[in-house]
Design an enzyme around this catalytic site. Sequence first.
Site, PDB file in Angstrom:
ATOM      1  CG  HIS A 212      -1.861   1.129   1.301  1.00 14.99           C
ATOM      2  ND1 HIS A 212      -2.173   1.905   0.212  1.00 14.99           N
ATOM      3  CD2 HIS A 212      -2.540   1.653   2.325  1.00 14.99           C
ATOM      4  CE1 HIS A 212      -3.016   2.849   0.582  1.00 14.99           C
ATOM      5  NE2 HIS A 212      -3.244   2.725   1.859  1.00 14.99           N
ATOM      6  CB  CYS A 213       3.770   2.201   1.803  1.00 13.98           C
ATOM      7  SG  CYS A 213       2.753   1.972   3.259  1.00 13.98           S
ATOM      8  CB  ILE A 214       7.134   1.272  -1.734  1.00 14.34           C
ATOM      9  CG1 ILE A 214       7.449   0.817  -0.287  1.00 14.34           C
ATOM     10  CG2 ILE A 214       8.389   1.795  -2.404  1.00 14.34           C
ATOM     11  CD1 ILE A 214       7.957   1.892   0.624  1.00 14.34           C
TER      12      ILE A 214
ATOM     13  CB  ILE B 171       0.500   4.402  -3.249  1.00 15.92           C
ATOM     14  CG1 ILE B 171      -0.142   3.271  -4.043  1.00 15.92           C
ATOM     15  CG2 ILE B 171      -0.500   5.499  -2.942  1.00 15.92           C
ATOM     16  CD1 ILE B 171      -1.226   2.544  -3.329  1.00 15.92           C
ATOM     17  CG  ASP B 172       2.717   6.157   0.726  1.00 18.05           C
ATOM     18  OD1 ASP B 172       1.528   6.032   0.377  1.00 18.05           O
ATOM     19  OD2 ASP B 172       3.214   5.569   1.697  1.00 18.05           O
TER      20      ASP B 172
END
Length: 434
Positions: A271-273, A275-276
Amino acid sequence: MSINNLKSRIQNRDACIAVIGLGYVGLPLVIRFSEEGFRVIGFDIDEEKVEKLNKGKSYLKHIPSSSIDVAVNNGFSATSDWERISDCDAILICVPTPLGSHKEPDLQYIQGTMDSIKPHLRVGQLLILESTSYPGTTEEELVPIANKRGFTVGEDFFVGFSPEREDPGNTKFTIKDIPKVVSGITENCRSVVEALYSSIVNNTVPVSTTRVAEMTKLLENIHRAVNIGLVNELKIVADKMDIDIFEVIEAAATKPFGFTPYYPGPGLGGHCIPIDPFYLTWKAKEYDIHTRFIELAGEINTAMPVYVVQKISEALAQNGKNLQGAKVLILGVAYKKNVDDIRETPAFRIIELLQEKKAKVDYHDPYVQQLHQTRDYNFQMSSIDFSAETLAGYDLVILTTDHDVFDYDLILQNAKCIVDTRGRYRHQKSVVCA
Ligand SMILES: NC(=O)c1ccc[n+]([C@@H]2O[C@H](COP(=O)([O-])OP(=O)(O)OC[C@H]3O[C@@H](n4cnc5c(N)ncnc54)[C@H](O)[C@@H]3O)[C@@H](O)[C@H]2O)c1
């Protein structure tokens, strides 16, 4: 209620904690606050999760039901009844922050949460955003709601940002050991945020503004995305030069300063790398700045599945086979090892590319029994049984996720052809690295 009152309620464990969004980030926080003797109320719009959690059951593989059960026995309950927000002293927002179809921030979950809690907020509460977002989100999305309710932020209502550093499946660190960056809209706000998290972690890292804290989280994730992009690019070069990239990384990592090892793979997931970093790209445009490193790393990382499929095609050709009609087994669909998280997994893009070329694709993943519809894909597939016979029945087996529970010897002995995206078989000459 004064700031001192709130702080002493936190210190005496009289404070009630609301955790909104009972997912990968929210659930571990529920457990940790509950361990420290706080009464915790969890809020989620997903009724199924609420029901399961209230029965003391976990729905995430890496979080045992026993931990939820202990929390329930210590007073934790899950709900979707927003009126209960008024019972809480501190409110932690841990809802998703995905990207829209044009890679723009999608704040609908934060905004939805603010709409739901707004009527139930009261004087004396502490409101903290944990979800990752661009610098300015706390000021732009949380503070105006508090102002509209007539509160004076920093005097009778407190607002802050504290990014989560959760790494699901990592058994080396617990929440308690991971320093927590804390910030507030005012000095008073920061000091209450710090008081709250000091009760569950060994070290807090206060920073001057919520924007600094928001940017800190993005730097951490951009740092990973860019460095993974770099090793992915170097992997392709090394492969052409017949150099083992893993041996290179291992050798470089012996340097005691100035080098941090990153490992190549089939692309980015989670969910992080993936997207963020694009939250910053989007916000930077407001300042006429083009974030080239982020875009370039994104380009390289999203192209990795194409590279992997090309290697699969070459490996099959060496055995006199075509992708069309070939039977391919994907080993591991989770985006990283030992977890059941399939969000943004590169395995799905690989499956899609293989199916486009008319390969017959199955998968095996002990953590993911069934594939359901996601935002981008709709594979109605189930994990096939894992045995010597099934392995031998495929023209090619591709290791996309190197779960520790896989029997690597069994795979090596029975698969006709192996393509390895994780370097697990890097010493095996018969295995194709991709
Ligand atoms: N997963 C990680 O490892 C990780 C690490 C650090 C930070 N983050 C950040 O934390 C945030 C949450 O991520 P996650 O992985 O826990 O997401 P998740 O999808 O696992 O959990 C989010 C939960 O929020 C619920 N939810 C959605 N909208 C809601 C609403 N309006 N009200 C109440 N509940 C709602 C969902 O049903 C879900 O249970 C994101 O901003 C993410 O970038 C995630």
